[in-house]
Design a protein around this motif. Structure first.
Motif, PDB file in Angstrom:
ATOM      1  N   LEU A  19      36.027 -11.489  54.743  1.00 46.15           N
ATOM      2  CA  LEU A  19      34.732 -11.744  54.151  1.00 46.15           C
ATOM      3  C   LEU A  19      34.242 -12.930  54.888  1.00 46.15           C
ATOM      4  N   VAL A  20      35.000 -14.100  55.192  1.00 50.30           N
ATOM      5  CA  VAL A  20      34.717 -15.185  55.944  1.00 50.30           C
ATOM      6  C   VAL A  20      33.992 -14.994  57.149  1.00 50.30           C
ATOM      7  N   GLN A  21      34.547 -14.039  57.732  1.00 55.48           N
ATOM      8  CA  GLN A  21      34.059 -13.644  59.326  1.00 55.48           C
ATOM      9  C   GLN A  21      32.744 -12.796  59.162  1.00 55.48           C
ATOM     10  N   THR A  22      32.623 -11.970  58.196  1.00 55.05           N
ATOM     11  CA  THR A  22      31.659 -11.049  58.371  1.00 55.05           C
ATOM     12  C   THR A  22      30.696 -10.964  57.130  1.00 55.05           C
ATOM     13  N   HIS A  23      31.085 -12.083  56.159  1.00 56.43           N
ATOM     14  CA  HIS A  23      30.136 -11.996  54.957  1.00 56.43           C
ATOM     15  C   HIS A  23      30.025 -10.689  54.224  1.00 56.43           C
ATOM     16  N   SER A  24      30.809  -9.811  54.425  1.00 54.59           N
ATOM     17  CA  SER A  24      30.569  -8.659  53.668  1.00 54.59           C
ATOM     18  C   SER A  24      32.001  -8.139  53.601  1.00 54.59           C
ATOM     19  N   ASN A  25      31.861  -6.926  52.458  1.00 50.74           N
ATOM     20  CA  ASN A  25      33.050  -5.965  52.501  1.00 50.74           C
ATOM     21  C   ASN A  25      32.484  -4.637  52.487  1.00 50.74           C
TER      22      ASN A  25
END
Length: 319
Positions: free
Chosen positions: A41-47
């Motif tokens: 989540l931190v790296q992509t700002h998405s799931n």
């Protein structure tokens, strides 16, 4: 308003998105540093479901995330709540509003989740947020109705004002005990529904819903709550999302269990059924559906025989 959401699972992540996107709050999403899911989540700002707006920040520093916020939303597994609270101090949490957004009863003690919180934080403003709704539906813009309950009307009003939006219509609950027990117990009914699906007995879901609501209503009343609460949004109102939806973890767990398929995701109804049977014994309430689910999951009994017998019991008055 500064909001911290503790828990980065499917529901916690949605709540962080919702508070930022729908309610325009500044949001911090807390997750454990050693969690690969949180690091993603931190790296992509998405799931796989959500893309977070820029107003959502991420933190693995629990104390910092709590101290920086006015409202703390907790969305962790119910059986992990006690260990989570052990990391906080009353001084750090003073003056803040806590909202429990999870459904369960502590299996080892039979305590409701607000009771667990009160052991550690006796004086904080505390509410529960329960009722129907799946992340996938909300993200498609499909609205739903949910309940905010607390032992304080002032707290209920505050929480509703903070989180109201066109996507969720809130109601004030007036039976904290009943809403907590009802919200937790609907997951057990969801497991039973999944078992019926897996055994090709889906037609029995109507009977399951009717008898399930009666069963949980009796327990709520015996515990000191109001029987009618079982017919509200926290329990019966959440049946569609739990008993029928393809997104329901508990329903899918039950279906897979009777078909001998391993299910990897969290099904909160599994520990909850243990807690409910403890409460049933404590308050002298018969819980045949809960007992049937437990006998299949934990007792190794044959599902088809147990569930068929559940609905073919001796004749009695319906009400």
């Amino acid at each position: 308003m500064k909001v911290t959401v503790c828990g980065c699972g499917r529901w916690g992540s949605f709540l962080a998105w919702y508070a930022a996107q729908q309610c325009s709050h500044t949001v911090t999403l807390y997750g454990r540093e050693n969690s690969t899911h949180f690091q993603q989540l931190v790296q992509t700002h998405s799931n796989e479901l959500i893309t977070f707006p820029d107003t959502v920040q991420f933190s693995s520093n629990l104390r910092g995330a709590v101290q920086s916020a006015e409202v703390i939303v907790i969305s962790v597994g119910a059986q992990s709540l006690r260990s989570f609270l052990q990391e906080l101090t009353a001084a750090e949490c003073a003056g803040k509003t806590f909202v429990l957004c999870m459904k369960g009863i502590e299996a080892t003690t039979g305590l409701r989740l607000t009771q667990v919180v009160r052991e550690f934080l006796p004086d904080v403003a505390l509410a529960v947020w329960v009722g129907p709704g799946h992340v996938q539906d909300f993200l498609q813009g499909i609205p739903n109705c949910m309940v905010i309950d607390s032992d304080s009307m002032e707290v209920k009003r505050r929480v509703v004002k903070i989180f109201e939006s066109p996507l969720i219509r809130f109601y004030f609950g007036d039976d904290l005990l009943g809403n907590e027990v009802g919200a937790a117990a609907k997951n057990v009914i969801g497991i039973a529904a999944g078992m019926l699906d897996g055994l090709n007995k889906t037609a029995l879901k109507g009977a399951l819903m009717s008898r399930g609501t009666r069963e949980i209503g009796r327990l709520i009343q015996a515990m000191g709550g109001r029987e009618i609460t079982a017919y509200g949004l926290a329990h019966l109102g959440d049946y569609e999302a739990t008993v029928f939806s393809r997104y329901s973890h508990n329903r899918k767990f039950g279906e897979d269990f009777v078909q001998n398929v391993h299910y990897e995701k969290l099904a909160e109804g599994v520990p909850t059924v243990t807690a409910l049977l403890q409460l049933g014994e404590r308050y002298a309430v018969e819980l045949p559906i809960c007992k049937a689910v437990d006998s299949v999951i934990n007792g190794g009994q044959e599902p088809n025989r147990v569930l068929s017998g559940l609905f073919l019991r001796s004749i009695k008055m319906e009400f």
